[in-house]
Design an enzyme around this catalytic site. Structure first.
Site, short mmCIF file in Angstrom:
data_model
loop_
_atom_site.label_atom_id
_atom_site.label_comp_id
_atom_site.label_asym_id
_atom_site.label_seq_id
_atom_site.Cartn_x
_atom_site.Cartn_y
_atom_site.Cartn_z
CG ASN A 118 -1.50 1.26 1.61
OD1 ASN A 118 -2.44 1.71 0.96
ND2 ASN A 118 -0.94 1.91 2.63
CE1 TYR A 167 -0.79 8.42 -6.49
CE2 TYR A 167 -2.77 8.46 -7.83
CZ TYR A 167 -2.14 8.15 -6.64
OH TYR A 167 -2.85 7.57 -5.60
CE LYS A 199 -1.28 4.67 -6.54
NZ LYS A 199 -0.95 3.74 -5.44
P1 NAD Z 1 -0.54 8.67 3.34
O1 NAD Z 1 0.40 9.70 2.84
O2 NAD Z 1 -1.43 8.97 4.48
O3 NAD Z 1 0.25 7.32 3.67
C1 NAD Z 1 1.25 6.82 2.84
C2 NAD Z 1 2.25 6.06 3.70
O4 NAD Z 1 3.21 5.46 2.82
C3 NAD Z 1 3.03 6.97 4.66
O5 NAD Z 1 3.03 6.41 5.96
C4 NAD Z 1 4.44 7.01 4.06
O6 NAD Z 1 5.46 7.15 5.04
C5 NAD Z 1 4.50 5.65 3.37
N1 NAD Z 1 5.50 5.64 2.30
C6 NAD Z 1 5.65 6.55 1.29
N2 NAD Z 1 6.72 6.23 0.54
C7 NAD Z 1 7.25 5.10 1.09
C8 NAD Z 1 8.36 4.30 0.77
N3 NAD Z 1 9.19 4.60 -0.24
N4 NAD Z 1 8.61 3.20 1.52
C9 NAD Z 1 7.81 2.90 2.57
N5 NAD Z 1 6.75 3.64 2.95
C10 NAD Z 1 6.48 4.72 2.20
O7 NAD Z 1 -1.40 8.27 2.04
P2 NAD Z 1 -2.69 7.34 1.84
O8 NAD Z 1 -3.73 8.20 1.30
O9 NAD Z 1 -2.94 6.49 3.02
O10 NAD Z 1 -2.16 6.46 0.63
C11 NAD Z 1 -1.93 5.07 0.73
C12 NAD Z 1 -2.01 4.47 -0.66
O11 NAD Z 1 -3.32 4.71 -1.19
C13 NAD Z 1 -1.05 5.07 -1.68
O12 NAD Z 1 -0.56 4.04 -2.52
C14 NAD Z 1 -1.92 6.02 -2.48
O13 NAD Z 1 -1.42 6.24 -3.77
C15 NAD Z 1 -3.21 5.25 -2.49
N6 NAD Z 1 -4.42 6.03 -2.76
C16 NAD Z 1 -4.80 7.03 -1.93
C17 NAD Z 1 -5.96 7.73 -2.21
C18 NAD Z 1 -6.47 8.84 -1.33
O14 NAD Z 1 -7.41 9.53 -1.74
N7 NAD Z 1 -5.92 9.06 -0.15
C19 NAD Z 1 -6.71 7.40 -3.34
C20 NAD Z 1 -6.29 6.37 -4.16
C21 NAD Z 1 -5.14 5.67 -3.86
#
Ligand code: NAD
Length: 255
Positions: A91, A162, A166
């Protein structure tokens, strides 16, 4: 009452924040032992403390998914802690604005921004999957969920790296599901819509109304709503589900 994941071990990347943290808590509530991995170890420890406070068992693991040796060590540490790896949620990811690619047109992207984002969001998922499959193969099976996005299914302006990363996670999920089905390893993706996490704070501040106008349910999702889908896909209830990419998006991609 029995939990959906009783007796299973689960590894979650990006477990320090947002969707990963909510998933870690949900997996533990459903009875799984949780390895909470993140590049931010202090924040991963706080996820572990929250799991322990609700009576669950978890360990925090430092891992940057752009470093293959760290990913290998992360999987080994999870197996050391719990004896097996039954479920994995790949994730960890970053948003365009985190590498200066937010709002930049596809043809104007700097190579470093493109490569940096793809390295975390696509190659990071692949590195995790590769080491998880090696372990699950030894055990005779397992379940993996990758985090894609609605932007793995449709395009969006100013976010080419991005969107490409994805879409590629969706492709990787389908290809890997086909490859590893004979080994009893199920591989699926979740495609979240706009979810309330630190990642979306800036976008929502700048153009929240515009975003919500495109969501049939006219609200953002909660990280817990993504976690529910991931828990189910990792559970034995989803025994015939593999290669699927499940939108949890308030209807965003249904239009
Ligand atoms: P967030 O920023 O709250 O959490 C992301 C986490 O990933 C953080 O704890 C960060 O430290 C960790 N991270 C980032 N790069 C890293 C790396 N190189 N190695 C290890 N850890 C790493 O974001 P979120 O919204 O919880 O996103 C989680 C996932 O969901 C992501 O893949 C994001 O693309 C995807 N996503 C989020 C949304 C949204 O609306 N929030 C929508 C679609 C997809």
């Amino acid at each position: 009452m029995a939990g959906l994941l009783d007796g299973k071990s689960a590894l979650i990347t990006g477990a320090a924040s947002g969707i990963g943290r909510a998933a870690a808590l949900a997996f533990a509530r459903e009875g799984a032992w949780v390895a909470a991995a993140d590049r931010n170890l202090d924040a991963a420890r706080s996820t572990v403390a929250a799991i322990e406070a609700q009576g669950g068992q978890a360990v925090a693991i430092a891992c940057d998914v752009t470093e293959d040796a760290q990913v290998a060590a992360m999987v080994a540490a999870a197996v050391d802690a719990f004896g097996s790896l039954d479920c994995a949620f790949n994730n960890a990811g970053i948003a365009p604005f985190q590498l200066n690619s937010g709002g930049v047109l596809a043809g104007d992207l700097e190579e470093a921004s493109w490569l940096g984002l793809i390295d975390v969001n696509l190659h990071g998922v692949w590195r995790c999957l590769r080491h998880e499959v090696a372990q699950m193969r030894k055990q005779g099976g397992g379940a993996i969920v990758n985090t894609a996005s609605i932007l793995g299914l449709v395009g969006s302006g100013g976010a080419a790296a991005y969107v490409a990363s994805k879409h590629a996670v969706v492709g990787l999920t389908k290809a890997a599901a086909v490859d590893h089905a004979p080994e009893n390893i199920r591989i699926n993706a979740v495609c979240p819509g706009y979810i309330e996490t630190p990642m979306t704070e800036d976008t929502m501040r700048r153009r929240g109304e515009q975003v919500l106008a495109r969501v049939p349910m006219a609200r953002m999702g909660r990280a817990e709503e993504i976690a529910e889908a991931v828990v189910w896909m990792c559970s034995d209830r989803a025994g015939f589900v593999t290669g699927s990419c499940w939108q949890v998006d308030g209807g965003y991609t249904a239009r």
